[in-house]
Structures are given as C-alpha cells and as structure tokens.
Write a protein that holds these residues in place. Structure first.
Motif, PDB file in Angstrom:
ATOM      1  N   ALA A  42      65.585  24.095  49.011  1.00 55.88           N
ATOM      2  CA  ALA A  42      66.091  24.552  47.717  1.00 55.88           C
ATOM      3  C   ALA A  42      65.643  25.996  47.575  1.00 55.88           C
ATOM      4  O   ALA A  42      64.519  26.338  47.916  1.00 55.88           O
ATOM      5  CB  ALA A  42      65.505  23.726  46.596  1.00 55.88           C
ATOM      6  N   THR A  43      66.546  26.835  47.115  1.00 55.40           N
ATOM      7  CA  THR A  43      66.240  28.249  47.018  1.00 55.40           C
ATOM      8  C   THR A  43      66.481  28.719  45.607  1.00 55.40           C
ATOM      9  O   THR A  43      67.466  28.333  44.983  1.00 55.40           O
ATOM     10  CB  THR A  43      67.173  29.028  47.962  1.00 55.40           C
ATOM     11  N   SER A  44      65.587  29.550  45.083  1.00 54.90           N
ATOM     12  CA  SER A  44      65.887  30.154  43.796  1.00 54.90           C
ATOM     13  C   SER A  44      65.561  31.636  43.882  1.00 54.90           C
ATOM     14  O   SER A  44      64.535  32.034  44.438  1.00 54.90           O
ATOM     15  CB  SER A  44      65.144  29.411  42.688  1.00 54.90           C
ATOM     16  N   LYS A  45      66.502  32.458  43.443  1.00 55.19           N
ATOM     17  CA  LYS A  45      66.364  33.904  43.616  1.00 55.19           C
ATOM     18  C   LYS A  45      66.573  34.645  42.309  1.00 55.19           C
ATOM     19  O   LYS A  45      67.482  34.324  41.564  1.00 55.19           O
ATOM     20  CB  LYS A  45      67.406  34.426  44.611  1.00 55.19           C
ATOM     21  N   THR A  46      65.727  35.616  42.070  1.00 57.70           N
ATOM     22  CA  THR A  46      65.875  36.477  40.904  1.00 57.70           C
ATOM     23  C   THR A  46      65.930  37.907  41.408  1.00 57.70           C
ATOM     24  O   THR A  46      65.081  38.312  42.205  1.00 57.70           O
ATOM     25  CB  THR A  46      64.644  36.339  39.973  1.00 57.70           C
ATOM     26  N   PHE A  47      66.924  38.651  40.961  1.00 58.86           N
ATOM     27  CA  PHE A  47      67.010  40.042  41.396  1.00 58.86           C
ATOM     28  C   PHE A  47      67.532  40.894  40.259  1.00 58.86           C
ATOM     29  O   PHE A  47      68.476  40.535  39.581  1.00 58.86           O
ATOM     30  CB  PHE A  47      67.938  40.186  42.604  1.00 58.86           C
ATOM     31  N   ARG A  48      66.873  42.000  40.022  1.00 56.44           N
ATOM     32  CA  ARG A  48      67.384  42.932  39.027  1.00 56.44           C
ATOM     33  C   ARG A  48      67.151  44.355  39.513  1.00 56.44           C
ATOM     34  O   ARG A  48      66.174  44.630  40.216  1.00 56.44           O
ATOM     35  CB  ARG A  48      66.740  42.696  37.660  1.00 56.44           C
ATOM     36  N   ALA A  49      68.062  45.219  39.170  1.00 52.38           N
ATOM     37  CA  ALA A  49      67.955  46.612  39.610  1.00 52.38           C
ATOM     38  C   ALA A  49      68.830  47.481  38.726  1.00 52.38           C
ATOM     39  O   ALA A  49      69.744  46.988  38.067  1.00 52.38           O
ATOM     40  CB  ALA A  49      68.396  46.738  41.066  1.00 52.38           C
ATOM     41  N   VAL A  50      68.516  48.754  38.736  1.00 56.44           N
ATOM     42  CA  VAL A  50      69.304  49.721  37.964  1.00 56.44           C
ATOM     43  C   VAL A  50      69.702  50.872  38.882  1.00 56.44           C
ATOM     44  O   VAL A  50      68.876  51.404  39.620  1.00 56.44           O
ATOM     45  CB  VAL A  50      68.494  50.257  36.758  1.00 56.44           C
ATOM     46  N   GLY A  51      70.992  51.223  38.818  1.00 59.48           N
ATOM     47  CA  GLY A  51      71.496  52.384  39.551  1.00 59.48           C
ATOM     48  C   GLY A  51      71.802  53.479  38.540  1.00 59.48           C
ATOM     49  O   GLY A  51      72.338  53.203  37.467  1.00 59.48           O
ATOM     50  N   ILE A  52      71.433  54.704  38.888  1.00 62.28           N
ATOM     51  CA  ILE A  52      71.622  55.802  37.935  1.00 62.28           C
ATOM     52  C   ILE A  52      72.503  56.892  38.540  1.00 62.28           C
ATOM     53  O   ILE A  52      72.266  57.352  39.653  1.00 62.28           O
ATOM     54  CB  ILE A  52      70.256  56.392  37.521  1.00 62.28           C
TER      55      ILE A  52
ATOM     56  N   PHE B  63      61.539  21.818  52.266  1.00 64.84           N
ATOM     57  CA  PHE B  63      61.274  23.217  51.938  1.00 64.84           C
ATOM     58  C   PHE B  63      61.745  23.589  50.545  1.00 64.84           C
ATOM     59  O   PHE B  63      62.720  23.043  50.028  1.00 64.84           O
ATOM     60  CB  PHE B  63      62.051  24.143  52.876  1.00 64.84           C
ATOM     61  N   SER B  64      61.080  24.594  49.994  1.00 63.46           N
ATOM     62  CA  SER B  64      61.561  25.236  48.787  1.00 63.46           C
ATOM     63  C   SER B  64      61.264  26.715  48.963  1.00 63.46           C
ATOM     64  O   SER B  64      60.226  27.087  49.508  1.00 63.46           O
ATOM     65  CB  SER B  64      60.817  24.637  47.594  1.00 63.46           C
ATOM     66  N   PHE B  65      62.201  27.558  48.544  1.00 62.87           N
ATOM     67  CA  PHE B  65      62.014  28.996  48.710  1.00 62.87           C
ATOM     68  C   PHE B  65      62.342  29.696  47.413  1.00 62.87           C
ATOM     69  O   PHE B  65      63.301  29.333  46.733  1.00 62.87           O
ATOM     70  CB  PHE B  65      62.940  29.510  49.816  1.00 62.87           C
ATOM     71  N   LEU B  66      61.525  30.670  47.058  1.00 63.94           N
ATOM     72  CA  LEU B  66      61.894  31.464  45.887  1.00 63.94           C
ATOM     73  C   LEU B  66      61.646  32.930  46.166  1.00 63.94           C
ATOM     74  O   LEU B  66      60.731  33.297  46.894  1.00 63.94           O
ATOM     75  CB  LEU B  66      61.157  30.983  44.630  1.00 63.94           C
ATOM     76  N   SER B  67      62.521  33.763  45.635  1.00 59.20           N
ATOM     77  CA  SER B  67      62.325  35.198  45.797  1.00 59.20           C
ATOM     78  C   SER B  67      62.528  35.880  44.465  1.00 59.20           C
ATOM     79  O   SER B  67      63.302  35.420  43.627  1.00 59.20           O
ATOM     80  CB  SER B  67      63.300  35.761  46.826  1.00 59.20           C
ATOM     81  N   THR B  68      61.803  36.957  44.282  1.00 65.40           N
ATOM     82  CA  THR B  68      61.948  37.711  43.042  1.00 65.40           C
ATOM     83  C   THR B  68      61.532  39.153  43.258  1.00 65.40           C
ATOM     84  O   THR B  68      60.698  39.446  44.111  1.00 65.40           O
ATOM     85  CB  THR B  68      61.113  37.077  41.906  1.00 65.40           C
ATOM     86  N   ASN B  69      62.145  40.054  42.508  1.00 69.44           N
ATOM     87  CA  ASN B  69      61.634  41.419  42.512  1.00 69.44           C
ATOM     88  C   ASN B  69      61.029  41.771  41.154  1.00 69.44           C
ATOM     89  O   ASN B  69      60.802  42.927  40.849  1.00 69.44           O
ATOM     90  CB  ASN B  69      62.698  42.427  42.972  1.00 69.44           C
ATOM     91  N   VAL B  70      60.799  40.714  40.360  1.00 74.16           N
ATOM     92  CA  VAL B  70      60.059  40.904  39.115  1.00 74.16           C
ATOM     93  C   VAL B  70      58.625  40.472  39.443  1.00 74.16           C
ATOM     94  O   VAL B  70      58.315  39.283  39.493  1.00 74.16           O
ATOM     95  CB  VAL B  70      60.643  40.030  37.985  1.00 74.16           C
ATOM     96  N   ILE B  71      57.785  41.471  39.765  1.00 74.41           N
ATOM     97  CA  ILE B  71      56.466  41.119  40.293  1.00 74.41           C
ATOM     98  C   ILE B  71      55.458  40.944  39.147  1.00 74.41           C
ATOM     99  O   ILE B  71      54.783  41.874  38.733  1.00 74.41           O
ATOM    100  CB  ILE B  71      56.015  42.131  41.361  1.00 74.41           C
ATOM    101  N   ASP B  72      55.434  39.718  38.637  1.00 73.59           N
ATOM    102  CA  ASP B  72      54.532  39.343  37.565  1.00 73.59           C
ATOM    103  C   ASP B  72      53.816  38.081  38.067  1.00 73.59           C
ATOM    104  O   ASP B  72      54.412  37.007  38.168  1.00 73.59           O
ATOM    105  CB  ASP B  72      55.369  39.063  36.304  1.00 73.59           C
ATOM    106  N   VAL B  73      52.562  38.258  38.461  1.00 70.61           N
ATOM    107  CA  VAL B  73      51.851  37.207  39.183  1.00 70.61           C
ATOM    108  C   VAL B  73      51.809  35.883  38.415  1.00 70.61           C
ATOM    109  O   VAL B  73      52.044  34.815  38.990  1.00 70.61           O
ATOM    110  CB  VAL B  73      50.427  37.668  39.578  1.00 70.61           C
ATOM    111  N   ASN B  74      51.536  35.944  37.105  1.00 70.58           N
ATOM    112  CA  ASN B  74      51.445  34.691  36.350  1.00 70.58           C
ATOM    113  C   ASN B  74      52.765  33.944  36.321  1.00 70.58           C
ATOM    114  O   ASN B  74      52.808  32.722  36.470  1.00 70.58           O
ATOM    115  CB  ASN B  74      50.969  34.972  34.922  1.00 70.58           C
ATOM    116  N   SER B  75      53.855  34.697  36.135  1.00 70.28           N
ATOM    117  CA  SER B  75      55.168  34.064  36.124  1.00 70.28           C
ATOM    118  C   SER B  75      55.494  33.485  37.509  1.00 70.28           C
ATOM    119  O   SER B  75      56.045  32.395  37.629  1.00 70.28           O
ATOM    120  CB  SER B  75      56.211  35.096  35.683  1.00 70.28           C
TER     121      SER B  75
END
Lengths: 444, 466
Positions: A42-52, B63-75
């Motif tokens: 199971a995969t969960s992904k969060t991505f955010r970005a801003v282009g200027i 398996f479980s996978f997670l990715s993020t670019n919101v680097i907030d350790v507690n979250s």
C-alpha cells in the motif's frame, strides 16, 4: 500554500518584476497493489510544490521549490529573476493571462472518491483477484491495482487571477497471466473515473480474464494488406506522440510538426471530427481553467476532415496574436507546456463494435500498441508491434495472432479511417471507440 | 541543526516500535536544471530543488510505503503508525508472507565529486553550450528549419537508513544532453537527434566538439530526407551497437527481472540453466561499469551491486533481484532494487545491459546478406514479458542489397519473440560501445545503460509498409 504564493507575488514585484505568477500543486494519493494473487504493498504519497514565473525587463524567468517556507520561496523568486535576465527580452510575450469569468466544469471532484476507505480498496482488490482466478483454471497469476488521488491546483498572478480547483481521480486495473501447454499469455483491463462509485470491479476483472483466455494458443499470420482495427487504448497511444504532439502550437511555431501550414486544409476523411472539450462533465481531463488560469473552452480540432485549430497556451497565442485556446498544462516543477483536455473523436460512420467487425473481410483487431512512444514526433512516421491481436476473416474473429507489426505515418492513417465503434471510453485525454483503418500493411 | 540521518533513524526505530519487522527510510535532496534551446531562444528552462522522504515498512509479511515532501517529523511519525497498521492488516490476508533475503549491513559514504558540479556550474555556460550546438547546426544547411538542443542535469544527495543498521550516504551528479534537428525540402521533412550522458559533472561536455556533433546530426537528417518506406515482413537484419543494447534490454533484460519471475509473469520463469539462444550470445547486466550511465555502488535497498551474468553462451544463467524477489526465488539479492526518487519504493531494475562482443569483423556481418535491413541508433522499445513480444525502434535504417548498404529507410522498428530471437542471432562482431537511456517501469524512470557489438539477426519482423 496560497499565503506563500501571494508572498511570492509581493517579493517579485518588490524586486522589480513587472509581473509575477505562482502556480501551486498539492496532491495526495493512495494506491494498493497486488501481485501473484496477493496484496503486496500500500502506498501513500503527499507532494506539494510551487513554480514561480516572472516577467522582468521583458524577459520570462522561472524557478520552483518543493520546500514551502518563506525563505525557499524568496530564493525561488530571485532565481526566476536571474533566469529572466539571462534569457533577455522575449520578442513575442507581453503578459501573463488576464482575469476572466470562469465557467465551472462539472464532475471533477467527488467527496466519495477522496474519502474511499482503505478497507474498501482492499476488499475490492481481493474480489477482483478472486473473480479473475475463478473465471478459468488456466489463469495462474493475477496482479491488481487500485488508486485514489486528490489534487488541488492554485494559480495566482499580478493581473488579479487568484484561482484554485480540486480534482479527484480513481482507477482500478487487473492483469492476468494464463498458461497452457507450456505456453504463456496475458491480458488486462482497467477503468479510471472521477467518481469512485462508477468503478465496476466485476466488469474489469471479467474482461481481463476473458481477454487472457482468448489469447491462448496464438497463430502466425502472413504479411499482407488488410483492415486494422485499433481499440481505444491503441488509438490513444498512437495519437499521443504523433497527431497530438504535432497539434501543439509550440511545435508548429518551432517547425517540429507535420501539421505546419495545414490549418483549414483537409487532413482526414470527411466523416471525421475531433473536438477538444475541457468542460466535458466527468471527463478525466476536465477543468474549469487551464494551468495558466484561462477559462476552459470547447473547440473543434478537426471538422469534416479539415484541421480547424492547433492547441495554444498564452505564449503561443501571443506569438501569433490569436485567441488562446486554453491548453496550458504543467507541473509545478516546469514552465507551462501544452496538452489537450478531453480529446473526443467522432465519426459519421459509427457502429456497434460487433457490426463493425462483421463488415471486415480480412483484418486484425488490436487492444494496444507496443512501442508507440518510439514514433517520430516531427514527421508522424511510426513502426510498432500490435498488442493483444486477433485475426478477423469474413466478418468474424478467428484466432489470436502471435506477432504483428504495422508501419505507417499518422497523416496517412488519418486518411484511411472508415469506421468508428460505439465502444467509447476515455484513455487519458483521448475519448474514442475502436477506429477502423482500411488497407494497412500488417507484417506477421 | 538536526542531522537528516538522525531523523531517519528516529523514523525507522519508531516503525519497529509500532510493530514493523523491517523499515527503511530514504531522504533525497535533488538539485536539477533543465534547459531547452530552440532556434534562436531558450524555449524552456527550469531550475529548482526538490527534497523529501520515502519510508517503507514490512509488517506481518506485507509492505506499506509512504512518501512526503512535507518534512514535519511529528506528522510523519503519526503517518508511520497508520502505515504499519495497514501493512499488518494486509498481512492478515496474505497466505504467502513477504520476507527479505539477508544482506550484510553497510555503513558507507559515497560522494562523487565532479570537477564541475551541476549545482555550481554557471547557468550562462550551460546555455552557451546549447546555443552553440543550435547555431552551428542551423548554419550548416538552409534546409535545417529547426535545431533544438537540451540539457538536464541533476545533483542528487541521498541518505538511506534501514532498521537493520545500514546507513548509506550517496551523492551523485548526472549530465544529459541532446541535439535534434528538423530538415525540410520539397514538402518533406526529416528529424534526427542524438543523446549523450554521463554520471559526472560538466567536465563531461568538454569532451565534445560542438562542430563535429552538430555536423553529424545535420548530415544524418539531410540523408533521411531521401528515405523510402521500409519493407514489411521477415528479413535478416544487422543491428548497430546502440540498437543491440536496446534490443537485449527489451527482448531479454526485462524478462530476467526477479519480481516478474517470482510473480510468474515472465516467460523466462523456471528456465534457469536452459539453452535459450545461440552460443554466440552472452549477456551481462553490470552495475559496476566505470562511469556507466546505469552504474551504482549500492542499490536503494542498500545492497552492494555487482556484474550479473544473465546469459552465457546461449544458456540462461541468472536473474536480476531485489531482496524480496531473491527470498522468493531462493537466490541472493544482487543489488537490482532501484527507485526513481524518494517518492517511489525500490523495484527490480536493470543497470547497464549489454551483449559481449564476438569474433566477427563488422564488415563480415553484411557479406552474405542478399536482401536485408541495417538498423542504427534507438529511440527506445517496449516488451510484453508474459507473451514474450517485444518491439524496438531504430533512428536510422538502410536496405542491405547483396552485402552493400544502400537506400535509407523511413522510421523502422523490429519485433520478435523472446524465446526464439536469441537463437536467430547468427553473428556477433568485435566492436563495442555503450549508450545512455532511461527505462520506464511501473511509473518509475531510471537511468539505464545499454550496449554491445553489431549483431546479425535472422528472421526478424520488420514493421514497414511495402
């Protein structure tokens, strides 16, 4: 996100940019994958970005950041100004788009989709695997997937555009392998919907299983000219790198297109229409405004076989001083490019798929193309293998085909379309039924 | 300032505390620039930084996978808790629990220091290199209506921490550039391009003479203006170094990937030790090639990589594995687990795949061919590993008539059947070269090198229209 984007505008203007634009995207996706009849990951992904983007002394600059804090935003704005200086005054581009009234696209976000429980996704995957395996003992390995995504895009610029829109997407897919007499084959089916409630796990699993079993024991065919029927997946993968690539006004203007000078001339059979409708209700590529904040439109690309329009964004439209068709598309990490929205294929000679097949004397019907991405994007020449192919004779599907290839040119193919199936569905941008092409050389 | 390593250690420790049997965390900070220069201006340019974390847990055999670019350790720690919980619940549904083959713990720091790192090399210099390629090409001939050059560079800093104690810090630069031209004459156009790449810094581009490169591309494009449609059907073909690489990557490499073998999806499953091709064919997938485009010291699971023998003298000798598939297949993990970036889990991938040179001279390959096709360069290919059907495309092709290379042909591809095609290879030359490419699988694109000698293939299907 919006506060940081407005901050970018403020900083950019303070540093001397005449116009500033910030494009933000925030996406969350969840995905479950099964392999060999079992759930694997199971995969969960969060991505955010801003282009200027900035216009600085007439030059266009761009930079992005995926780290969202004031310091990173400020750095990106400075980098964008540096790029604008390096690029120098642009000969064609005057302004980012102005604020205009927006008509809301319908059916692009469903709460049910965004709130699909993990347990439902798991159960659906297990059910799809079971339905596929139960269909026939020769099916030995089943893979399956279920994805849910929610994406929000934000656009704000110095001319008052300040927009955001939320999109939901869901998809399921089944891949089955069958074995018999020490031979292997595979088949698959999938479905993508904005509204998760429209996903039909029963149908997708059964179609995948049926296709797989039908493909067992393929035979060789002789090289000769015949009808080629391409199902929607094959049509979409053929048009993407050829016709659609050459419809992009940036490619036309830069002379990287086979449609240069062809506006208002005939490029296909009289019966063919192609409509690009960004407001199609529930369309997989529907949006109220494009990725520069320009209101969505419905336009004819091809009408009665005649090329009526290229696909523009604000840059290519200003370069030619014509109306923007609102086809800007981008990720936060790059400058706007161009892509179609819902690219809808219509034909005067539309038939139920069975009736269409019954009219074919000799031909093949293929579900997919292998290697369509290797087509020549500038000339439209391509040479590809057909995937999941069946031989048709005297109006009937006879047997699966072991190997078949076609080599042709996109314009030549457009001139050979004689029928369209009513088996319509949307694959990515392209909304089409099975397309029938007359007199194509098939290598076997 | 908190060290990234310490954050990742905290994450994997917590994953174990929440009930995972194994966890790995990967941090990446990616600096990248892409510039496209068309005719007289910078058409597209993009520079920026992208950083994030990808965390994979194995719990209760799933398996479980997670990715993020919101680097907030507690979250992130909260998400990890959910992630472990969901893996445990999927695990309940699995009959066959996922396990990882053992690998030694590694603590290492691999910092590749180029002379001119992409993040330091001036933007102006990158642009002027591209501008040179374009303006020289356009000046060569009036028929050149467009020249487009492009460059993508990357400097990737990554940290891998596993719950087994592996700690790897890796810094890798890459430079990739290309030139495409469009020629137009009497209502016909042609398009030709080249791609060059190196896992180093900008010192790489100093190896090239822009005049020589531009000339090569322009001359080929002009030649292609005269191309005729290719014949359709089965022919004897000669394939050049670049295309041999793509051929073996598509026809064979993908079917040797351990995940597909273990899932029962590859036509090569259960065939280790079988003769599947002519004795002239030996195939390696080598992650250790010096400055190889697909080379890497450790994969994204922290497993040391190696030179893998896939085919030796026509016999199937090995598969490419990650830890999961190695366990299922009762093999050793050989460093094939690669991820595109932090927001993807590692999956089984090739590195540098090539056919080993033989004894023939290049010229000998053509001698006996009455009517055939010579194919050069590649824009890629694709394979269906369960059916064993593959396609690969040439950038340039010619007819071979009575041993001579004659008429240029429009875009040509070949297709074949994995279990038959290697038996049809009847001559392998002495020359050798490698080429850079990108290979896509499961939505992930990674650098992959391909190459080999010239080879001759009998009875290959040519996708033409005559």
């Amino acid at each position: 996100m919006k506060d940081l984007m407005r901050y970018a505008l403020k900083i950019g203007e303070k540093l001397g940019a005449s116009q500033v634009e910030a494009f933000g995207s925030y996406s969350i996706s969840r995905d479950i994958e099964a392999e060999k009849n079992e759930i694997k990951i199971a995969t969960s992904k969060t991505f955010r970005a801003v282009g200027i983007r900035v216009i600085y002394e007439g030059g266009i600059g761009f930079s992005y950041t995926a780290t969202l804090d004031k310091e990173s935003i400020e750095k990106a704005v400075k980098e964008a100004i540096k790029v604008a200086k390096l690029r120098g005054k642009d000969p064609y581009y005057i302004s980012f788009p102005d604020k205009e009234a927006i008509q809301k696209a319908q059916g692009i976000f469903y709460k049910e989709t965004s709130e699909t429980p993990l347990e439902t996704m798991v159960q659906d995957i297990l059910d799809m695997i079971k339905i596929t395996l139960d269909y026939d003992k020769r099916i030995t390995s089943v893979g399956a997937g279920y994805s849910i995504g929610v994406a929000t895009k934000y656009i704000t610029n110095s001319l008052g555009i300040d927009l955001e829109e939320k999109y939901a997407s869901s998809s399921i897919g089944v891949y089955a392998v069958a074995e018999e007499n020490n031979q292997m084959t595979s088949g698959y089916e999938f479905q993508a919907e904005r509204n998760v409630k429209k996903l039909d796990i029963q149908k997708v699993a059964l179609e995948a299983a049926k296709m797989t079993i039908k493909l067992l024991n393929p035979q060789k065919i002789e090289t000769r000219k015949m009808h080629v029927l391409l199902k929607p997946l094959a049509v979409a993968s053929l048009l993407g790198p050829t016709l659609i690539n050459s419809l992009r006004a940036d490619n036309v203007q830069e002379k990287r297109s086979f449609l240069i000078g062809k506006l208002n001339s005939k490029i296909s059979t009289d019966e063919l229409n192609i409509v690009d409708n960004a407001l199609l209700p529930d369309g997989l590529s529907s949006r109220s405004f494009d990725d520069e904040g320009v209101p969505s439109k419905k336009i004819y690309i091809i009408k009665n076989g005649v090329l009526k329009s290229y696909l523009h964004n604000s840059y290519t439209a200003q370069r030619e001083k014509i109306e923007n068709t609102a086809h800007a598309s981008r990720r936060a990490l790059s400058e706007p490019s161009i892509s179609p929205s819902n690219f809808i294929i219509e034909h005067k000679n539309e038939k139920e798929i069975d009736d269409l097949i019954s009219e074919i004397d000799k031909g093949v019907i293929a579900n997919s193309l292998i290697g369509a991405h290797t087509a020549n994007p500038v000339t439209g020449e391509f040479s590809v293998a057909l995937g999941e192919v069946f031989y048709i004779e005297s109006g009937e599907i006879k047997y699966p085909v072991k190997q078949a290839m076609i080599g042709s040119n996109a314009l030549e193919m457009l001139g050979k379309i004689d029928m369209l199936g009513k088996d319509k569905r949307q694959i990515g941008s392209v909304f089409t039924g099975t397309l029938s092409f007359a007199e194509i050389t098939v290598s076997g | 300032m908190i060290r990234v390593e310490d954050v990742l250690i905290k994450i994997v420790e917590n994953a174990i505390k929440f009930g995972a049997e194994y966890a790995d965390a990967r941090y990446e900070k990616i600096f990248s620039t892409t510039i496209m220069y068309s005719n007289d201006r910078i058409e597209r340019i993009s520079t920026g930084i992208n950083e994030g974390i990808g965390i994979r847990v194995l719990a209760n055999g799933a398996f479980s996978f997670l990715s993020t670019n919101v680097i907030d350790v507690n979250s992130i720690l909260q998400q990890i808790k959910d992630s472990v919980k969901s893996a445990i619940s999927f695990g309940e549904k699995r009959k066959d629990k996922i396990k990882l083959a053992a690998t030694k713990t590694v603590k290492d720091k691999v910092i590749i220091k180029p002379k001119y790192p992409p993040e330091e090399y001036p933007l102006e210099n990158k642009v002027s290199f591209l501008k040179d390629l374009v303006s020289i090409s356009r000046e060569k001939d009036k028929r050149i209506v467009n020249a487009t050059s492009l460059i993508t560079d990357i400097s990737k800093y990554k940290v891998l921490i596993t719950s087994e104690g592996t700690e790897i810090i890796y810094k890798q630069p890459r430079v990739y550039f290309g030139l495409d031209v469009v020629a137009f004459e009497a209502g016909r156009s042609s398009w030709f391009g080249i791609r060059k790449a190196s896992p180093t810094g900008y010192e790489y581009i100093k190896n090239f003479d822009t005049e020589v490169l531009s000339n090569e591309v322009v001359q080929k494009a002009l030649k292609m203006l005269k191309a005729k449609p290719a014949p359709a059907g089965r022919f004897t073909v000669v394939v050049d170094n670049a295309l041999t690489g793509v051929f073996i990557h598509e026809a064979f490499g993908h079917a040797c990937e351990g995940d597909a073998i273990a899932a029962g999806e590859s036509i090569l499953k259960g065939r280790l030790g079988e003769k599947i091709g002519s004795e002239l064919v030996t195939v390696y997938d080598d992650s250790t090639l010096h400055e190889g485009w697909g080379s890497l010291k450790y994969d994204d699971e922290g497993v040391p990589t190696q030179k893998r023998v896939l085919v030796e003298k026509g016999y199937l000798k090995g598969y490419i594995t990650n830890r999961e598939s190695a366990y299922k297949l009762n093999l050793s993990p050989n460093g094939g687990g690669r991820a595109q970036s932090y927001n993807h889990p590692p999956i089984v991938r090739m590195s540098n795949t090539y056919i080993v040179p033989g004894d023939y001279s290049k010229e000998e390959l053509f001698e006996d061919i009455k009517y055939g096709v010579y194919l050069l360069g590649s824009r890629g290919g694709q394979v269906d590993i369960s059916k064993g059907t593959f396609q690969f495309n040439a950038k340039e092709a010619y007819l071979i008539e009575n041993g001579e290379i004659t008429t240029p042909l429009l875009d040509v591809s070949l297709s074949g059947y994995t279990l038959e095609i290697l038996s049809n290879v009847d001559a392998v030359s002495k020359d050798f070269d490698m080429w850079p490419g990108f290979c896509g699988k499961s939505g992930q694109s990674v650098p992959a090198g391909t190459g080999g000698p010239h080879i001759r293939i009998k009875n290959a299907i040519v996708g033409g229209r005559r």
